[in-house]
Scaffold this motif. Structure first.
Motif, PDB file in Angstrom:
ATOM      1  N   THR A  25      59.465 -26.787 -53.751  1.00 56.53           N
ATOM      2  CA  THR A  25      58.866 -25.676 -54.502  1.00 56.53           C
ATOM      3  C   THR A  25      59.961 -24.728 -55.003  1.00 56.53           C
ATOM      4  O   THR A  25      59.927 -24.274 -56.151  1.00 56.53           O
ATOM      5  CB  THR A  25      57.867 -24.918 -53.601  1.00 56.53           C
ATOM      6  N   ALA A  26      60.950 -24.444 -54.143  1.00 52.59           N
ATOM      7  CA  ALA A  26      61.996 -23.487 -54.533  1.00 52.59           C
ATOM      8  C   ALA A  26      62.825 -24.025 -55.705  1.00 52.59           C
ATOM      9  O   ALA A  26      63.082 -23.316 -56.678  1.00 52.59           O
ATOM     10  CB  ALA A  26      62.892 -23.176 -53.340  1.00 52.59           C
ATOM     11  N   GLY A  27      63.246 -25.285 -55.600  1.00 48.13           N
ATOM     12  CA  GLY A  27      64.112 -25.858 -56.630  1.00 48.13           C
ATOM     13  C   GLY A  27      63.434 -25.889 -57.988  1.00 48.13           C
ATOM     14  O   GLY A  27      63.986 -25.430 -58.993  1.00 48.13           O
ATOM     15  N   THR A  54      60.487 -33.177 -49.048  1.00 46.62           N
ATOM     16  CA  THR A  54      60.266 -31.728 -49.073  1.00 46.62           C
ATOM     17  C   THR A  54      59.482 -31.368 -47.815  1.00 46.62           C
ATOM     18  O   THR A  54      58.988 -32.244 -47.097  1.00 46.62           O
ATOM     19  CB  THR A  54      59.463 -31.323 -50.325  1.00 46.62           C
ATOM     20  N   VAL A  57      54.436 -28.437 -47.046  1.00 44.72           N
ATOM     21  CA  VAL A  57      53.425 -27.399 -46.823  1.00 44.72           C
ATOM     22  C   VAL A  57      53.776 -26.222 -47.735  1.00 44.72           C
ATOM     23  O   VAL A  57      54.764 -26.274 -48.453  1.00 44.72           O
ATOM     24  CB  VAL A  57      53.383 -26.934 -45.343  1.00 44.72           C
ATOM     25  N   GLY A  58      52.976 -25.158 -47.667  1.00 41.90           N
ATOM     26  CA  GLY A  58      53.254 -23.989 -48.518  1.00 41.90           C
ATOM     27  C   GLY A  58      52.301 -23.981 -49.681  1.00 41.90           C
ATOM     28  O   GLY A  58      52.674 -24.264 -50.813  1.00 41.90           O
ATOM     29  N   GLU A  59      51.045 -23.665 -49.415  1.00 42.33           N
ATOM     30  CA  GLU A  59      50.010 -23.843 -50.429  1.00 42.33           C
ATOM     31  C   GLU A  59      49.209 -22.581 -50.699  1.00 42.33           C
ATOM     32  O   GLU A  59      48.327 -22.581 -51.541  1.00 42.33           O
ATOM     33  CB  GLU A  59      49.088 -24.976 -49.979  1.00 42.33           C
ATOM     34  N   ALA A  60      49.506 -21.502 -49.976  1.00 43.37           N
ATOM     35  CA  ALA A  60      48.805 -20.243 -50.228  1.00 43.37           C
ATOM     36  C   ALA A  60      49.815 -19.232 -50.744  1.00 43.37           C
ATOM     37  O   ALA A  60      50.971 -19.245 -50.352  1.00 43.37           O
ATOM     38  CB  ALA A  60      48.161 -19.730 -48.942  1.00 43.37           C
ATOM     39  N   ASP A 207      69.398 -38.076 -56.318  1.00 41.54           N
ATOM     40  CA  ASP A 207      70.564 -38.595 -55.594  1.00 41.54           C
ATOM     41  C   ASP A 207      70.786 -37.738 -54.349  1.00 41.54           C
ATOM     42  O   ASP A 207      70.281 -36.615 -54.253  1.00 41.54           O
ATOM     43  CB  ASP A 207      71.803 -38.509 -56.509  1.00 41.54           C
ATOM     44  N   THR A 240      67.929 -26.390 -50.578  1.00 42.65           N
ATOM     45  CA  THR A 240      67.840 -27.575 -49.708  1.00 42.65           C
ATOM     46  C   THR A 240      66.979 -27.323 -48.472  1.00 42.65           C
ATOM     47  O   THR A 240      67.046 -28.061 -47.501  1.00 42.65           O
ATOM     48  CB  THR A 240      69.236 -28.057 -49.275  1.00 42.65           C
ATOM     49  N   LEU A 245      72.259 -26.594 -46.958  1.00 44.09           N
ATOM     50  CA  LEU A 245      73.506 -27.381 -47.040  1.00 44.09           C
ATOM     51  C   LEU A 245      74.678 -26.625 -47.646  1.00 44.09           C
ATOM     52  O   LEU A 245      75.815 -26.809 -47.229  1.00 44.09           O
ATOM     53  CB  LEU A 245      73.259 -28.597 -47.946  1.00 44.09           C
ATOM     54  N   MET A 342      60.517 -24.825 -37.387  1.00 43.52           N
ATOM     55  CA  MET A 342      60.764 -23.748 -38.352  1.00 43.52           C
ATOM     56  C   MET A 342      61.978 -22.921 -37.931  1.00 43.52           C
ATOM     57  O   MET A 342      62.165 -22.648 -36.743  1.00 43.52           O
ATOM     58  CB  MET A 342      59.543 -22.824 -38.434  1.00 43.52           C
ATOM     59  N   ILE A 358      67.915 -20.013 -52.338  1.00 43.07           N
ATOM     60  CA  ILE A 358      66.536 -19.595 -52.653  1.00 43.07           C
ATOM     61  C   ILE A 358      65.576 -20.521 -51.908  1.00 43.07           C
ATOM     62  O   ILE A 358      65.759 -21.735 -51.898  1.00 43.07           O
ATOM     63  CB  ILE A 358      66.283 -19.635 -54.179  1.00 43.07           C
ATOM     64  N   PHE A 364      63.029 -17.334 -43.891  1.00 47.38           N
ATOM     65  CA  PHE A 364      61.606 -17.623 -43.753  1.00 47.38           C
ATOM     66  C   PHE A 364      61.072 -16.810 -42.578  1.00 47.38           C
ATOM     67  O   PHE A 364      61.724 -16.708 -41.544  1.00 47.38           O
ATOM     68  CB  PHE A 364      61.389 -19.127 -43.521  1.00 47.38           C
ATOM     69  N   ILE A 376      60.414 -16.738 -52.814  1.00 46.33           N
ATOM     70  CA  ILE A 376      61.065 -17.567 -53.845  1.00 46.33           C
ATOM     71  C   ILE A 376      60.930 -16.896 -55.206  1.00 46.33           C
ATOM     72  O   ILE A 376      61.904 -16.713 -55.940  1.00 46.33           O
ATOM     73  CB  ILE A 376      60.424 -18.975 -53.891  1.00 46.33           C
TER      74      ILE A 376
HETATM   75  P1  FAD Z   1      61.922 -28.023 -49.120  1.00 49.64           P
HETATM   76  O1  FAD Z   1      60.526 -28.218 -49.517  1.00 49.64           O
HETATM   77  O2  FAD Z   1      62.317 -28.443 -47.735  1.00 49.64           O
HETATM   78  O3  FAD Z   1      62.841 -28.805 -50.167  1.00 49.64           O
HETATM   79  C1  FAD Z   1      64.162 -29.147 -49.880  1.00 49.64           C
HETATM   80  C2  FAD Z   1      64.706 -30.007 -51.004  1.00 49.64           C
HETATM   81  O4  FAD Z   1      66.086 -30.214 -50.773  1.00 49.64           O
HETATM   82  C3  FAD Z   1      64.066 -31.396 -51.112  1.00 49.64           C
HETATM   83  O5  FAD Z   1      63.820 -31.695 -52.462  1.00 49.64           O
HETATM   84  C4  FAD Z   1      65.148 -32.346 -50.590  1.00 49.64           C
HETATM   85  O6  FAD Z   1      65.081 -33.608 -51.203  1.00 49.64           O
HETATM   86  C5  FAD Z   1      66.381 -31.570 -51.013  1.00 49.64           C
HETATM   87  N1  FAD Z   1      67.565 -31.967 -50.237  1.00 49.64           N
HETATM   88  C6  FAD Z   1      67.813 -31.737 -48.933  1.00 49.64           C
HETATM   89  N2  FAD Z   1      68.992 -32.302 -48.597  1.00 49.64           N
HETATM   90  C7  FAD Z   1      69.503 -32.881 -49.715  1.00 49.64           C
HETATM   91  C8  FAD Z   1      70.671 -33.615 -50.018  1.00 49.64           C
HETATM   92  N3  FAD Z   1      71.593 -33.890 -49.097  1.00 49.64           N
HETATM   93  N4  FAD Z   1      70.846 -34.067 -51.271  1.00 49.64           N
HETATM   94  C9  FAD Z   1      69.929 -33.801 -52.246  1.00 49.64           C
HETATM   95  N5  FAD Z   1      68.815 -33.102 -52.017  1.00 49.64           N
HETATM   96  C10 FAD Z   1      68.596 -32.653 -50.763  1.00 49.64           C
HETATM   97  N6  FAD Z   1      54.825 -20.454 -48.108  1.00 49.64           N
HETATM   98  C11 FAD Z   1      53.832 -19.846 -48.761  1.00 49.64           C
HETATM   99  O7  FAD Z   1      54.075 -19.102 -49.703  1.00 49.64           O
HETATM  100  N7  FAD Z   1      52.539 -20.048 -48.391  1.00 49.64           N
HETATM  101  C12 FAD Z   1      52.195 -20.809 -47.332  1.00 49.64           C
HETATM  102  O8  FAD Z   1      51.011 -20.989 -47.071  1.00 49.64           O
HETATM  103  C13 FAD Z   1      53.240 -21.401 -46.582  1.00 49.64           C
HETATM  104  N8  FAD Z   1      52.976 -22.159 -45.495  1.00 49.64           N
HETATM  105  C14 FAD Z   1      54.013 -22.699 -44.798  1.00 49.64           C
HETATM  106  C15 FAD Z   1      53.748 -23.380 -43.604  1.00 49.64           C
HETATM  107  C16 FAD Z   1      54.806 -23.878 -42.841  1.00 49.64           C
HETATM  108  C17 FAD Z   1      54.524 -24.569 -41.553  1.00 49.64           C
HETATM  109  C18 FAD Z   1      56.141 -23.736 -43.301  1.00 49.64           C
HETATM  110  C19 FAD Z   1      57.282 -24.280 -42.514  1.00 49.64           C
HETATM  111  C20 FAD Z   1      56.385 -23.097 -44.493  1.00 49.64           C
HETATM  112  C21 FAD Z   1      55.340 -22.551 -45.228  1.00 49.64           C
HETATM  113  N9  FAD Z   1      55.584 -21.836 -46.394  1.00 49.64           N
HETATM  114  C22 FAD Z   1      54.571 -21.224 -47.045  1.00 49.64           C
HETATM  115  C23 FAD Z   1      56.918 -21.804 -46.985  1.00 49.64           C
HETATM  116  C24 FAD Z   1      56.996 -22.836 -48.098  1.00 49.64           C
HETATM  117  O9  FAD Z   1      56.611 -24.097 -47.618  1.00 49.64           O
HETATM  118  C25 FAD Z   1      58.391 -22.935 -48.658  1.00 49.64           C
HETATM  119  O10 FAD Z   1      58.832 -21.634 -48.955  1.00 49.64           O
HETATM  120  C26 FAD Z   1      58.433 -23.767 -49.901  1.00 49.64           C
HETATM  121  O11 FAD Z   1      57.820 -25.003 -49.705  1.00 49.64           O
HETATM  122  C27 FAD Z   1      59.834 -23.964 -50.367  1.00 49.64           C
HETATM  123  O12 FAD Z   1      60.507 -24.937 -49.662  1.00 49.64           O
HETATM  124  P2  FAD Z   1      61.942 -25.303 -50.178  1.00 49.64           P
HETATM  125  O13 FAD Z   1      61.832 -25.783 -51.578  1.00 49.64           O
HETATM  126  O14 FAD Z   1      62.849 -24.168 -49.896  1.00 49.64           O
HETATM  127  O15 FAD Z   1      62.409 -26.492 -49.220  1.00 49.64           O
END
Ligand code: FAD
Length: 529
Positions: A25-27, A54, A57-60, A207, A240, A245, A342, A358, A364, A376
């Motif tokens: 979601t962040a990316g 990924t 989760v993170g749907e509200a 990649d 990430t 990372l 977490m 981000i 978190f 985000i």
């Molecule tokens: P991730 O989804 O973990 O994505 C990480 C990315 O990095 C992936 O694409 C992966 O492929 C990539 N990556 C990792 N390592 C490498 C590598 N070596 N090379 C290339 N790519 C790499 N937020 C809300 O606003 N509402 C909610 O209801 C909510 N519920 C949540 C419930 C739980 C239990 C948790 C843990 C979080 C919740 N959140 C919620 C937070 C929300 O899920 C995140 O803020 C959101 O999904 C963003 O995640 P992210 O993109 O930072 O990380």
């Protein structure tokens, strides 16, 4: 100009070449927003791994998220059906006070009479036992499962609803409160934004990043991938997830844990099928208190997202999964459990040199109140606001870091308040919530709130997305902390306040009669597309 190794000023690192690592979601939110903000004046590359998933989760969300879609030029009909999205008018807290009790924390400004908020008047003249129903229209709409829009798409009329025609940013609209947020399927949103961003020129590379190279100043010079070789850039955005990372691993920026005040460090999630013809789509996220944490219930189109957030110090993962499956019932039979550890807290600085974290890599504060995606969205807006020029003025990074630290520290205080204020004390987990260390600033505020409900001068003073009315809801709803009406209210004329309560009740009744249910509304929206 000579290089200054401590600031990077004077270097020729081009800021308009952005490399985003991570496709959650962040990316994808970052990639889409930057293209909308800067068009082709900034080159954007997003690298995501096919083997590292990924978080899933993170749907509200928060109601401010609408500014994100508006900024991208997207109307609800453009993206909601593609993401199985529904409306969220509030968070419903179930069983936090005692079994069977519930209250709402709605997206609705608190009205006031003679300068005193309606919650204060309610403490002096409680018209019913429900402060949320008496002070807010939205509580009745949630109890009745209503959509905030009429069948023809018009938004419910309320004098405090901000003008929905004006596209803006979170920063520009902090005075008003839009009456709802969204629930959506996170992976569908990422897919939707992938299309949006790549159609507008974002280069997408699937990649694994295997190395992050730093130059002699400690700035990221490039990332190394398994199959696509070296990828150079100017600004590197670390999306990430909990791995962080770039920021924490490669640059070594310390992570400051909030675990001492917020002990929940684990979650188990399930995706449960739902029948839109049979099951009501509640217009709220429900947080139901459990023996070692709480369970979220997020109604989407055709499925429910649910999960148990708990503390490993009090509960084993197998037991958490068993409890969650029992809570859901037979519908959970074929659902696969997603167990998550977490990382609660934040990086000391989210922007170091030319690397900005981000999403979960930045910080978190556990999912209660759904603040992850809000962080985000806010971070992306701040990145655009403080985007570096060729001179890499370090003051821009400092201002960015200050605003991100405040938004997360403020939310931390708000979440700690939930546990401290909950009346529930029936086991060790809940008893410990009353004695555990809390931030000093919150301890001072609690003293003040014991004699006067929170207002703008007594809540966390820097922007953190939560207005004083939110604190009023949690204090009055959780029931574990005594709150008194202002003494002045026994001297003031109460007629206008009592009339306001009647007005709220009348408005709520009228809207419940006129508005469709969420099921009716979304069936129509989906049929019309
Ligand atoms: P991730 O989804 O973990 O994505 C990480 C990315 O990095 C992936 O694409 C992966 O492929 C990539 N990556 C990792 N390592 C490498 C590598 N070596 N090379 C290339 N790519 C790499 N937020 C809300 O606003 N509402 C909610 O209801 C909510 N519920 C949540 C419930 C739980 C239990 C948790 C843990 C979080 C919740 N959140 C919620 C937070 C929300 O899920 C995140 O803020 C959101 O999904 C963003 O995640 P992210 O993109 O930072 O990380």
């Amino acid at each position: 100009m000579a290089n200054d190794p401590s600031t990077g000023q004077g270097t020729e690192t081009a800021a308009n070449d952005v490399v985003i690592v991570g496709g959650g979601t962040a990316g994808w939110m970052t990639a889409a927003y930057l293209t909308a903000a800067f068009g082709d004046r900034v080159k954007i590359t997003l690298v995501e791994s096919a083997s590292v998933g990924t978080i899933g989760v993170g749907e509200a969300t928060f109601s401010d998220i609408r500014h994100f879609f508006e900024f991208l030029g997207l109307a609800e009909r453009d993206w909601m059906p593609a993401c199985n999205a529904t409306y969220k008018l509030a968070v419903r807290f179930q069983d936090w006070r005692e079994p069977g009790h519930h209250f709402y924390h709605p997206f609705e400004q608190l009205r006031s009479v003679l300068g005193f908020p309606m919650t204060d008047w309610w403490l002096r003249y409680p018209t019913t036992s429900r402060f949320d129903v008496d002070c807010f229209v939205m509580a009745s709409l949630c109890d009745a499962g209503r959509s905030p829009r009429y069948a023809d798409g018009r938004l419910l009329e309320q004098e405090f609803v901000e003008n929905e025609e004006i596209p803006s940013t979170i920063a520009e609209y902090q005075g008003a409160q839009f009456p709802y947020a969204y629930h959506f399927e996170a992976h569908l949103l990422a897919k939707f934004l992938t299309r949006y961003a790549t159609q507008r020129g974002v280069r997408h590379i699937v990649d694994n990043v295997v190395d992050v190279a730093l130059d002699e100043r400690g700035w990221v010079s490039h990332i190394q991938t398994e199959e696509n070789g070296q990828i150079d850039g100017g600004v590197f955005v670390d999306c990430t997830g909990f791995r962080a990372l770039l920021l924490n691993k490669a640059l070594g920026e310390p992570f400051e844990s909030y675990q001492d005040t917020l002990p929940n460090d684990s979650a188990v999630a399930l995706q449960v099928p739902m029948d839109m013809d049979r099951d009501p789509i509640r217009p709220c996220t429900t947080a139901t208190a459990q023996d070692a944490g709480w369970i979220w219930t997020i109604p989407l189109i055709s499925r429910i997202g649910t999960g148990y957030v708990y503390a490993r110090d009090y509960l084993e993962p197998e037991e958490a999964e068993r409890t969650l499956r029992e809570f859901v019932g037979p519908a959970a039979k074929d659902a696969t459990a997603n167990h998550i550890r977490m990382r609660i807290g934040r990086s000391r600085r989210s922007w170091v040199n030319n690397c900005v974290a981000i999403g979960l890599s930045s910080g978190f504060v556990e999912p209660l109140e759904s603040t992850g995606i809000f962080f985000i969205h806010y971070a992306i807006e701040q990145l655009v606001k403080y985007f570096p020029g060729l001179d890499w003025d370090p003051s821009l990074r400092t201002q960015y870091n200050n605003s991100m630290n405040h938004v997360m520290d403020g939310v931390r205080e708000f979440l700690v308040l939930h546990y401290r204020a909950a009346k529930r004390q029936d086991n060790q987990y809940w008893r410990d919530t009353k004695t555990r260390v809390i931030p000093d600033s919150l301890a001072e505020r609690l003293e003040m709130w014991g004699s006067k409900v929170p207002d703008a001068s007594t809540v966390y003073s820097r922007y953190h997305g939560l207005p004083p009315y939110s604190y009023n809801c949690i204090l009055l709803g959780m029931g574990g902390i005594d709150v008194k009406p202002s003494p002045a209210l026994s001297l003031a004329d109460e007629k206008a306040a009592l009339a306001e309560f009647q007005l709220i009740a009348g408005k709520a009744k009228e809207l419940v009669q006129k508005l469709p249910t969420q099921n009716e509304y979304f069936k129509r929206m989906r049929n019309e597309i």
